[in-house]
Scaffold this motif. Structure first.
Motif, PDB file in Angstrom:
ATOM      1  N   GLN A  25       0.866  -1.183   0.000  1.00  0.00           N
ATOM      2  CA  GLN A  25       0.000   0.000   0.000  1.00  0.00           C
ATOM      3  C   GLN A  25       0.899   1.229   0.000  1.00  0.00           C
ATOM      4  O   GLN A  25       1.646   1.477   0.946  1.00  0.00           O
ATOM      5  CB  GLN A  25      -0.909  -0.004   1.228  1.00  0.00           C
ATOM      6  N   LEU A  26       0.836   2.007  -1.063  1.00  0.00           N
ATOM      7  CA  LEU A  26       1.767   3.106  -1.269  1.00  0.00           C
ATOM      8  C   LEU A  26       1.394   4.321  -0.423  1.00  0.00           C
ATOM      9  O   LEU A  26       0.219   4.602  -0.175  1.00  0.00           O
ATOM     10  CB  LEU A  26       1.796   3.491  -2.743  1.00  0.00           C
ATOM     11  N   GLN A  65      -2.915   3.116  -5.916  1.00  0.00           N
ATOM     12  CA  GLN A  65      -2.643   3.105  -4.472  1.00  0.00           C
ATOM     13  C   GLN A  65      -1.879   1.849  -4.036  1.00  0.00           C
ATOM     14  O   GLN A  65      -1.248   1.849  -2.998  1.00  0.00           O
ATOM     15  CB  GLN A  65      -3.957   3.174  -3.690  1.00  0.00           C
ATOM     16  N   GLU A  66      -1.939   0.785  -4.850  1.00  0.00           N
ATOM     17  CA  GLU A  66      -1.283  -0.471  -4.483  1.00  0.00           C
ATOM     18  C   GLU A  66      -0.333  -0.919  -5.574  1.00  0.00           C
ATOM     19  O   GLU A  66      -0.656  -0.859  -6.764  1.00  0.00           O
ATOM     20  CB  GLU A  66      -2.310  -1.577  -4.221  1.00  0.00           C
ATOM     21  N   LEU A  67       0.835  -1.360  -5.142  1.00  0.00           N
ATOM     22  CA  LEU A  67       1.818  -1.945  -6.034  1.00  0.00           C
ATOM     23  C   LEU A  67       1.826  -3.445  -5.775  1.00  0.00           C
ATOM     24  O   LEU A  67       1.990  -3.883  -4.626  1.00  0.00           O
ATOM     25  CB  LEU A  67       3.205  -1.343  -5.766  1.00  0.00           C
ATOM     26  N   PHE A  70       6.030   3.149   1.063  1.00  0.00           N
ATOM     27  CA  PHE A  70       4.775   2.424   1.269  1.00  0.00           C
ATOM     28  C   PHE A  70       4.410   2.436   2.759  1.00  0.00           C
ATOM     29  O   PHE A  70       5.264   2.538   3.631  1.00  0.00           O
ATOM     30  CB  PHE A  70       4.886   0.986   0.740  1.00  0.00           C
ATOM     31  N   LEU A 120       0.226  -1.918 -11.068  1.00  0.00           N
ATOM     32  CA  LEU A 120      -0.437  -0.943 -10.208  1.00  0.00           C
ATOM     33  C   LEU A 120      -1.935  -1.254 -10.162  1.00  0.00           C
ATOM     34  O   LEU A 120      -2.561  -1.519 -11.200  1.00  0.00           O
ATOM     35  CB  LEU A 120      -0.232   0.476 -10.740  1.00  0.00           C
ATOM     36  N   ILE A 153      10.053   5.579  -3.766  1.00  0.00           N
ATOM     37  CA  ILE A 153       8.671   5.115  -3.615  1.00  0.00           C
ATOM     38  C   ILE A 153       8.508   4.544  -2.206  1.00  0.00           C
ATOM     39  O   ILE A 153       9.120   3.528  -1.855  1.00  0.00           O
ATOM     40  CB  ILE A 153       8.324   4.043  -4.667  1.00  0.00           C
ATOM     41  N   LEU A 157      12.728   0.014  -4.773  1.00  0.00           N
ATOM     42  CA  LEU A 157      11.676   1.006  -4.530  1.00  0.00           C
ATOM     43  C   LEU A 157      12.232   2.204  -3.762  1.00  0.00           C
ATOM     44  O   LEU A 157      11.900   3.359  -4.059  1.00  0.00           O
ATOM     45  CB  LEU A 157      10.509   0.373  -3.759  1.00  0.00           C
TER      46      LEU A 157
END
Length: 311
Positions: free
Chosen positions: A233-234, A257-259, A286, A252, A284, A279
């Protein structure tokens, strides 16, 4: 471990020309719980019916505990109990009387203590004097299981035993199945509740269009054909993945919102530490992460859809 059911080159073609089974070969081991999975019309019930002596095969051989189901049918059938999909009971008989009668059909001597134990195990003892016509659908299903166990079979077939029944019966029945397995009874079940097969079965067989697609130990099947998934969850949503991460099996979801990182559990274990490091290099962040692996249901759907054979 010896085989209690041995099926070789089994075929069944009906008079209409429909071929229900094609060259089925299957060995089921003594004392195991074996789940036979397949979509509607795949041949599950036909296969069970042939082994139990209800339907005649077009060709092939079936041995039940070493007895040919055609040449030595009395000995073969005495070792088999069957709980069919359809409820078929003596509506005007009492519960205890119909279970006792089923025992006598196989030439077993009267054993009130054994019948009582079966009825108690299935929470039927308090209903023993009730006529079957007065029972609920779930209670009738319990009676069918009791009838199948009345002659103390070594092999028990459960054809969709928990379809349409309540949670309490499902729990009681699986407790009973575990107890039977501990006593050396071989259990063969078909079910649409694939999570039950995942939890209960030692091995799984998948049948589709009358052919056995795969037979494998449940855990090994999930290890071989399953996929693992890491969801992050980013902290901030992403519009697109950075080009520097394009070589990874990433996607994505949830509007950025989620990777999601997916990898094949059979061929690699994934490089989670390397993913998190890259990441961080891309800036990036999370907030949370969680992992999951494929369920048996997802594997089953994949096998049936793609017609994959086990290797």
């Amino acid at each position: 471990m010896s085989n209690v059911i041995q099926i070789e080159r089994l075929n069944k073609t009906y008079d209409s020309g429909f071929t229900a089974l094609r060259d089925v070969n299957l060995s089921i081991r003594k004392g195991e719980i074996f789940a036979l999975l397949g979509p509607n019309g795949a041949g599950k019930t036909t296969l069970i019916s042939i082994v139990c002596g209800i339907v005649n095969a077009s060709s092939g051989t079936v041995l039940a505990d070493g007895h040919d189901i055609r040449r030595d049918y009395r000995a073969a059938r005495s070792r088999i109990g069957l709980v069919p999909q359809e409820l078929s009971t003596d509506a005007f008989e009492t519960v205890q009387a119909t279970v006792t009668f089923s025992r006598g059909l196989f030439g077993k001597p009267a054993n009130p203590a054994y019948v009582e134990r079966v009825l108690r195990d299935l929470s039927l003892w308090d209903k023993r004097k009730d006529k079957i016509m007065a029972l609920s659908g779930g209670m009738k299903r319990r009676v069918m299981i009791a009838k199948a166990l009345a002659h103390e079979p070594d092999i028990l077939f459960l054809d969709e035993p928990t379809a349409g029944v309540d949670v309490e019966l499902r729990r009681d029945m699986w407790n009973l199945v575990r107890g039977l397995r501990e006593r050396g009874v071989t259990i063969i079940l078909t079910t649409h509740y694939i999570e039950e097969a995942e939890e209960m079965a030692d091995r799984v067989g998948v049948i589709n269009h009358g052919e056995i697609v795969l037979v494998e130990r449940t855990r090994e099947l999930m290890d071989k054909l399953g996929r693992k998934e890491l969801r992050l969850q980013l902290a901030e949503p992403l519009a697109t993945l950075p080009e520097a991460l394009s070589d990874l099996p990433l996607s994505l979801e949830a509007e950025g919102q989620e990777l999601v990182y997916r990898f094949d559990a059979r061929h690699d274990q994934g490089d989670v530490a390397g993913l998190l490091r890259r990441l961080d290099e891309q800036g990036i962040a999370f907030r949370d992460l969680r992992t999951r692996e494929s369920s048996l249901e997802e594997i089953f759907v994949d096998l049936v859809h793609n017609g994959r054979k086990g290797d």
